[in-house]
Structure formats: C-alpha cells, structure tokens
Design a protein around this motif. Sequence first.
Motif, PDB file in Angstrom:
ATOM      1  N   GLN A  75      12.093  -4.920  13.546  1.00 47.10           N
ATOM      2  CA  GLN A  75      13.023  -4.850  12.412  1.00 47.10           C
ATOM      3  C   GLN A  75      12.724  -3.696  11.461  1.00 47.10           C
ATOM      4  O   GLN A  75      12.979  -3.785  10.263  1.00 47.10           O
ATOM      5  N   ARG A  76      12.164  -2.620  11.977  1.00 44.02           N
ATOM      6  CA  ARG A  76      12.058  -1.398  11.164  1.00 44.02           C
ATOM      7  C   ARG A  76      13.207  -0.483  11.560  1.00 44.02           C
ATOM      8  O   ARG A  76      13.623  -0.486  12.719  1.00 44.02           O
ATOM      9  N   CYS A  77      13.651   0.339  10.625  1.00 41.65           N
ATOM     10  CA  CYS A  77      14.647   1.327  11.038  1.00 41.65           C
ATOM     11  C   CYS A  77      13.993   2.350  11.951  1.00 41.65           C
ATOM     12  O   CYS A  77      14.673   3.045  12.693  1.00 41.65           O
ATOM     13  N   THR A  78      12.651   2.399  11.949  1.00 42.81           N
ATOM     14  CA  THR A  78      11.926   3.341  12.804  1.00 42.81           C
ATOM     15  C   THR A  78      11.440   2.705  14.105  1.00 42.81           C
ATOM     16  O   THR A  78      10.726   3.355  14.886  1.00 42.81           O
ATOM     17  N   THR A  79      11.796   1.454  14.354  1.00 42.73           N
ATOM     18  CA  THR A  79      11.383   0.770  15.592  1.00 42.73           C
ATOM     19  C   THR A  79      11.831   1.552  16.825  1.00 42.73           C
ATOM     20  O   THR A  79      12.945   2.092  16.858  1.00 42.73           O
ATOM     21  N   PHE A 102      16.284  -5.879   3.491  1.00 45.20           N
ATOM     22  CA  PHE A 102      15.301  -6.976   3.589  1.00 45.20           C
ATOM     23  C   PHE A 102      14.023  -6.541   4.289  1.00 45.20           C
ATOM     24  O   PHE A 102      12.966  -7.114   4.078  1.00 45.20           O
ATOM     25  N   ASN A 103      14.117  -5.523   5.163  1.00 41.94           N
ATOM     26  CA  ASN A 103      12.988  -5.290   6.085  1.00 41.94           C
ATOM     27  C   ASN A 103      11.801  -4.602   5.432  1.00 41.94           C
ATOM     28  O   ASN A 103      10.672  -4.743   5.873  1.00 41.94           O
ATOM     29  N   PHE A 104      12.060  -3.811   4.389  1.00 40.44           N
ATOM     30  CA  PHE A 104      10.986  -3.254   3.565  1.00 40.44           C
ATOM     31  C   PHE A 104      11.292  -3.570   2.104  1.00 40.44           C
ATOM     32  O   PHE A 104      11.727  -2.715   1.346  1.00 40.44           O
ATOM     33  N   PRO A 105      11.068  -4.813   1.708  1.00 45.38           N
ATOM     34  CA  PRO A 105      11.515  -5.245   0.385  1.00 45.38           C
ATOM     35  C   PRO A 105      10.678  -4.683  -0.760  1.00 45.38           C
ATOM     36  O   PRO A 105      11.051  -4.839  -1.919  1.00 45.38           O
ATOM     37  N   GLN A 157       0.841  -1.207   0.000  1.00 46.61           N
ATOM     38  CA  GLN A 157       0.000   0.000   0.000  1.00 46.61           C
ATOM     39  C   GLN A 157       0.878   1.260   0.000  1.00 46.61           C
ATOM     40  O   GLN A 157       0.563   2.252  -0.657  1.00 46.61           O
ATOM     41  N   GLU A 158       1.989   1.190   0.729  1.00 46.45           N
ATOM     42  CA  GLU A 158       2.896   2.332   0.787  1.00 46.45           C
ATOM     43  C   GLU A 158       3.449   2.644  -0.616  1.00 46.45           C
ATOM     44  O   GLU A 158       3.633   3.813  -0.980  1.00 46.45           O
ATOM     45  N   TYR A 159       3.720   1.608  -1.385  1.00 40.75           N
ATOM     46  CA  TYR A 159       4.167   1.787  -2.780  1.00 40.75           C
ATOM     47  C   TYR A 159       3.035   2.411  -3.603  1.00 40.75           C
ATOM     48  O   TYR A 159       3.245   3.366  -4.368  1.00 40.75           O
ATOM     49  N   ALA A 179       8.360  -1.403  -0.177  1.00 37.55           N
ATOM     50  CA  ALA A 179       8.058   0.025  -0.019  1.00 37.55           C
ATOM     51  C   ALA A 179       9.251   0.929  -0.319  1.00 37.55           C
ATOM     52  O   ALA A 179       9.104   1.946  -1.007  1.00 37.55           O
ATOM     53  N   VAL A 180      10.430   0.553   0.169  1.00 37.98           N
ATOM     54  CA  VAL A 180      11.578   1.447  -0.004  1.00 37.98           C
ATOM     55  C   VAL A 180      11.971   1.544  -1.484  1.00 37.98           C
ATOM     56  O   VAL A 180      12.260   2.620  -2.000  1.00 37.98           O
ATOM     57  N   TYR A 181      11.914   0.407  -2.180  1.00 36.38           N
ATOM     58  CA  TYR A 181      12.130   0.467  -3.626  1.00 36.38           C
ATOM     59  C   TYR A 181      11.039   1.321  -4.269  1.00 36.38           C
ATOM     60  O   TYR A 181      11.313   2.126  -5.164  1.00 36.38           O
ATOM     61  N   GLY A 182       9.812   1.158  -3.787  1.00 40.14           N
ATOM     62  CA  GLY A 182       8.689   1.931  -4.322  1.00 40.14           C
ATOM     63  C   GLY A 182       8.903   3.430  -4.231  1.00 40.14           C
ATOM     64  O   GLY A 182       8.712   4.165  -5.218  1.00 40.14           O
ATOM     65  N   TRP A 183       9.340   3.904  -3.071  1.00 42.92           N
ATOM     66  CA  TRP A 183       9.597   5.354  -2.915  1.00 42.92           C
ATOM     67  C   TRP A 183      10.591   5.828  -3.970  1.00 42.92           C
ATOM     68  O   TRP A 183      10.399   6.852  -4.617  1.00 42.92           O
ATOM     69  N   ASN A 184      11.674   5.060  -4.088  1.00 50.07           N
ATOM     70  CA  ASN A 184      12.764   5.467  -4.990  1.00 50.07           C
ATOM     71  C   ASN A 184      12.368   5.349  -6.450  1.00 50.07           C
ATOM     72  O   ASN A 184      12.688   6.203  -7.268  1.00 50.07           O
ATOM     73  N   PHE A 186      20.829   4.265  -1.003  1.00 48.10           N
ATOM     74  CA  PHE A 186      21.172   3.081  -0.204  1.00 48.10           C
ATOM     75  C   PHE A 186      20.394   3.060   1.107  1.00 48.10           C
ATOM     76  O   PHE A 186      20.404   4.033   1.862  1.00 48.10           O
ATOM     77  N   THR A 187      19.754   1.940   1.391  1.00 44.39           N
ATOM     78  CA  THR A 187      19.106   1.722   2.683  1.00 44.39           C
ATOM     79  C   THR A 187      19.753   0.523   3.332  1.00 44.39           C
ATOM     80  O   THR A 187      19.838  -0.547   2.714  1.00 44.39           O
ATOM     81  N   GLY A 188      20.229   0.677   4.551  1.00 42.95           N
ATOM     82  CA  GLY A 188      20.876  -0.439   5.238  1.00 42.95           C
ATOM     83  C   GLY A 188      21.614   0.057   6.465  1.00 42.95           C
ATOM     84  O   GLY A 188      21.300   1.123   7.004  1.00 42.95           O
ATOM     85  N   ASN A 195       7.418   4.733  14.415  1.00 36.69           N
ATOM     86  CA  ASN A 195       7.366   4.054  13.114  1.00 36.69           C
ATOM     87  C   ASN A 195       6.042   4.338  12.416  1.00 36.69           C
ATOM     88  O   ASN A 195       5.178   5.034  12.951  1.00 36.69           O
ATOM     89  N   GLY A 196       5.902   3.782  11.209  1.00 36.48           N
ATOM     90  CA  GLY A 196       4.637   3.905  10.500  1.00 36.48           C
ATOM     91  C   GLY A 196       4.414   5.282   9.907  1.00 36.48           C
ATOM     92  O   GLY A 196       3.292   5.792   9.882  1.00 36.48           O
ATOM     93  N   ALA A 197       5.488   5.896   9.389  1.00 39.98           N
ATOM     94  CA  ALA A 197       5.360   7.223   8.789  1.00 39.98           C
ATOM     95  C   ALA A 197       4.516   7.180   7.517  1.00 39.98           C
ATOM     96  O   ALA A 197       4.480   6.168   6.814  1.00 39.98           O
ATOM     97  N   GLU A 198       3.828   8.276   7.242  1.00 38.63           N
ATOM     98  CA  GLU A 198       3.079   8.417   5.993  1.00 38.63           C
ATOM     99  C   GLU A 198       4.043   8.802   4.876  1.00 38.63           C
ATOM    100  O   GLU A 198       5.093   9.384   5.131  1.00 38.63           O
ATOM    101  N   ALA A 237       8.854  13.976   4.211  1.00 40.90           N
ATOM    102  CA  ALA A 237      10.202  13.507   3.876  1.00 40.90           C
ATOM    103  C   ALA A 237      10.617  12.492   4.937  1.00 40.90           C
ATOM    104  O   ALA A 237      10.462  12.735   6.122  1.00 40.90           O
ATOM    105  N   PHE A 238      11.136  11.361   4.497  1.00 46.56           N
ATOM    106  CA  PHE A 238      11.514  10.279   5.410  1.00 46.56           C
ATOM    107  C   PHE A 238      13.027  10.152   5.460  1.00 46.56           C
ATOM    108  O   PHE A 238      13.676   9.935   4.436  1.00 46.56           O
ATOM    109  N   GLY A 239      13.600  10.257   6.651  1.00 49.41           N
ATOM    110  CA  GLY A 239      15.035  10.064   6.790  1.00 49.41           C
ATOM    111  C   GLY A 239      15.524  10.723   8.056  1.00 49.41           C
ATOM    112  O   GLY A 239      14.737  11.289   8.819  1.00 49.41           O
TER     113      GLY A 239
END
Length: 508
Positions: A297-301, A163-166, A117-119, A168-173, A241-243, A457-460, A464-466
């Motif tokens: 396992q979120r970077c926002t955990t 791996f943790n957002f396989p 859904q995020e994508y 959505a993160v590609y989707g944003w980019n 890069f996300t990691g 976590n759970g940002a819309e 801007a995310f980061g």
Amino acid sequence: TSTARTTSVTLKALGLDSYNLGVYNGEWSGNGDVVETVNPATGEVLGAVQQASGKDLDHTLQCATKAAKMWREVPAPKRGEIVRQMRNALSDKIEPLGRLVALEMGKILPEGIGEVQEYVDIADYAVGLSRMLNGKVIPSERPGHMMMEMWNPLGVVGVISAFNFPVAVYGWNSALSLVCGNAVVWKGASTTGLTSVAVTKILAEVLEKNGLPGALCSLASGGADIGNMMAKDKRVNLVSFTGSTNVGRKVALTVQERFGKSLLELGGNNAIIVHNDADIDLAVRSILFAAVGTAGQRCTTTRRLFLHEDIHDTFIERLIKAYGQIRVGNPLEAGILCGPLHTKAAVAAFQEGIADVKAQGGTIVHGGNVLSHMAGNFVEPTITSISHDAPVVHREIFAPILHTIKFSNIDEAIEWNNEVGQGLSSSLFTTSPERIFNWIGPSGSDCGIVNVNIPTNGAEIGGAFGGEKETGGGRESGSTAWQQYMRRQTCTVNYSGMLPLAQGIKFE
Ligand code: UN1
C-alpha cells in the motif's frame, strides 16, 4: 483484550480520547460528522473524530490567512527554530505515534515508527533550509541595474493526504511550508483521523508555547466534501494533494480553474527489472520489501517485476521460497512483515485484481487468497505470471500483488517499464555500468525516481519525491521541492538615474 489496552495506552500517551474534536485553528472544534476509525487488523473501533463542517473550514481558512500574514514577516531562520522544536516534540513521541499509525493504518510497527522518523528527518532538513532559501543574482544587460530573484511565501498551503502515509506526507508538506513562511491547513484521510489529531496536538503545543497562532498548523478533518471545498477556495494558494490519479485529476482541474497552484502525488505502477548479471540475493531481498512491505500500500510499491529469461525460473523459485516465509498478521507483533489491508474495500479490490489476472491469461504463482479466517482485512502476498500488456498489469491495485514478466533484452524491459500511465518509481538490478547509465539517461526509465540495485520504495527525504505522467508531476520533500511552496519574483532595481531600456529600445 490486549489490543484494546494497547489502544487506550497509545491514545493516552498522545493526549487523545475515544472521542476527539477534528478541527484546529488555534482552538479545537468540530461540527461535522463523527467518524469512527477502525483497527484494520482486528475490526475493533479505535476512537472517533468529529470532522469539520463547511463553516468550520471557512473559519479555519480565515484564521490561517490571518496567521500567514504575521508568519511571512518572521525571518526564515526564526521560523526554522519553531520547526526545530516541532522536530524534537515529534521525536519525543515517536514510539506512541508510530504505534498509533500501526493501529490505525495497519502497517507494521517498525514502518509506523519509520514514517514518524521521516517527518523528523524532513524537519531537520527544513531547519537547515530555513537559512538557505537562496535567490539568485542575475547579470543585467543594462548599466546601473541589479537583477535578482527573490522567493516569497505563498500564503496558505492546503495539504490533502492519504491513509497510507498518515504522518510522513503531511510532514514533508508541513515542515517545508512552515520554513517557507506559509500557514498550513491539513485534511488527512478520514480513516486515519486519530493520527491527524495526534500530530496536530504535538505541533499545536509548540506553537502555543511560543505564543504563535495555532492556525499556522490548522487541521480540518473531513472527507471528499472538505477536500473539494479546499480545492475550490481562493484562499488556499497551493493545494498539495496525495491520492489516486482519478481524484487528483479532479483536484487539479478545480484548482486550475481559479489559477491556484497544485502539487500532485498520484498513483504509481512501479517496476523492477532484474538483468541476468544482477546480484540475485540482493534483488530477492529488495523485492520482498518493495512488493510486500506496507502490504503493498505504498505509492512506491513494486507491482511489476521484469525478469531476464536466463534467470527467470530460478528467480521465481527463490521468490516463492522467500514469500513462503513471510508472516502475515497483527502489525504490532514482532516478526510480522505483512499487516492487513486498510479497508474491506481494498480486500475487494485485491479479489477483483486476482480474478482479472486469471481472466486475462495470467496465473497465480503464489498466494492469491483472502485470509478470511483472520479477523482483520488480511490477504496473501501474491505473485502472478502474466503478459506485460494485460490491462490488469496497467492498473494500480493498492494490495500486495506482484506481476512477474519474462524479458529477453533490456530495451524491451525498459519499454515495458515506461508503457504504463503512471511514472513514479523504478529500479534496475544489474552490475553493468553501461546498463546503469543508460537506465538513468534520456532513453532509460521515464519515472521521477530511478533506482539501481535498491527497491522502488523507501526513498530518503533528501531527494525530490514524485513522478511523471499520471503520477501528477509534483515533487515533494528534498532537493528544490521547497520552491513550490514559495512564489518566485524577478526583481530589477535601477540605481543608474538613467533609463536605458532592455533590447536597446529607444522610446523618446
Ligand atoms: C507514499 O507511498 O505515498 O518512498 C509515500 C517511500 C516513502 C514514501 C512513500 N518514503 O516509499
């Protein structure tokens, strides 16, 4: 078994086989290692992906560079129309794709579907953005001159995701890169290789149906070697890069050496502060999602919880009760809130973290054990009590370990929030307007994401995310993040027929 059936039904719905080629650049190929991915809840092999060889990557970059040259000339709203079709294609497959994420990454099904859904959401955003890549007109100090700012495409964007957002993160980019006029080359995590292939198949179908080069959404599956080659290669104009912070530092230095651009989304060590005037019920529910969701396992955990001394004891009691009701288990089963850790290495990191807590003067308030009687990589969601400056508290452990710490005044809590290396997300629970505005102001949180009365976590997608500091400084997703996928040009046009120089200089 029933999970084996679920796997085959899911793969089939997404056009995947038990063996898949992991390279796409208009054609599917793959001459590198064959890597099997594993269901972290059961240990069962899900399927295999043949990864990119160095030659495969080279050829893919060649195709992507060529595709970018035609794509940059397509008007941005027309590019948006293609992203709109991708959005619909993803939305049609949201259920099986979300299920594949649950099977391969290990997050619970609602979160798997949630990240697809995020994508979809960022694709909607990108479609609108395709008519709003606005520049500026700037008043010139010279008569008969027009000064403006133009945004032009970068060329090729390399996306290295975790791996943790396989999805959505590609989707944003990907969605932003495409409307901005770039081709994208993606290297997902090799442990979520089937998901990368599934997403790419959906996008490829849209491109091919529209007679566009498939290389606009290229895939180069692989491990660190392929990532490193992407970082080194001059043809990759931006490396997103996300990691981890450690790998991100290497990527950033490699890209900087050739003066490429990088966009970094690295580690987080996010805190929630609960003040004595907070809505306790809201805070407990928020922390449950923030600390246990996605099995930590979120970077926002949320990894650190600062509790005001007035409410500390009752809060811990409430939290223990809430943790006691969490069901750990198969992420596809209804009612399960906490799935497995992604790998056995993560279980080892969890154990090491627990040992460090004990060695560094902390205590385990709840949980602390590996659930070794279960087939998958399961651990107990854990609460500790420990000092704010214990080394283990300053480290990002990608597991559901929540460190609780007592504070007596808000300035101290804010200082502790800011004292770690990372600077991604943070949240304050309070009902006081004064504290809220101080928290989001210059002397408040130093993070990129600063929340009040919601989880970390759970940002819309609209914002801007980061984050700052060791989180890497990049911003993805909404707001002006799109500008990182374009190059800014300051254009001055002289229509005066004369040559007045800036700063009043006379040169004749
Ligand atoms: C990540 O963990 O890498 O804010 C991304 C969130 C999600 C994205 C997390 N929207 O938790």
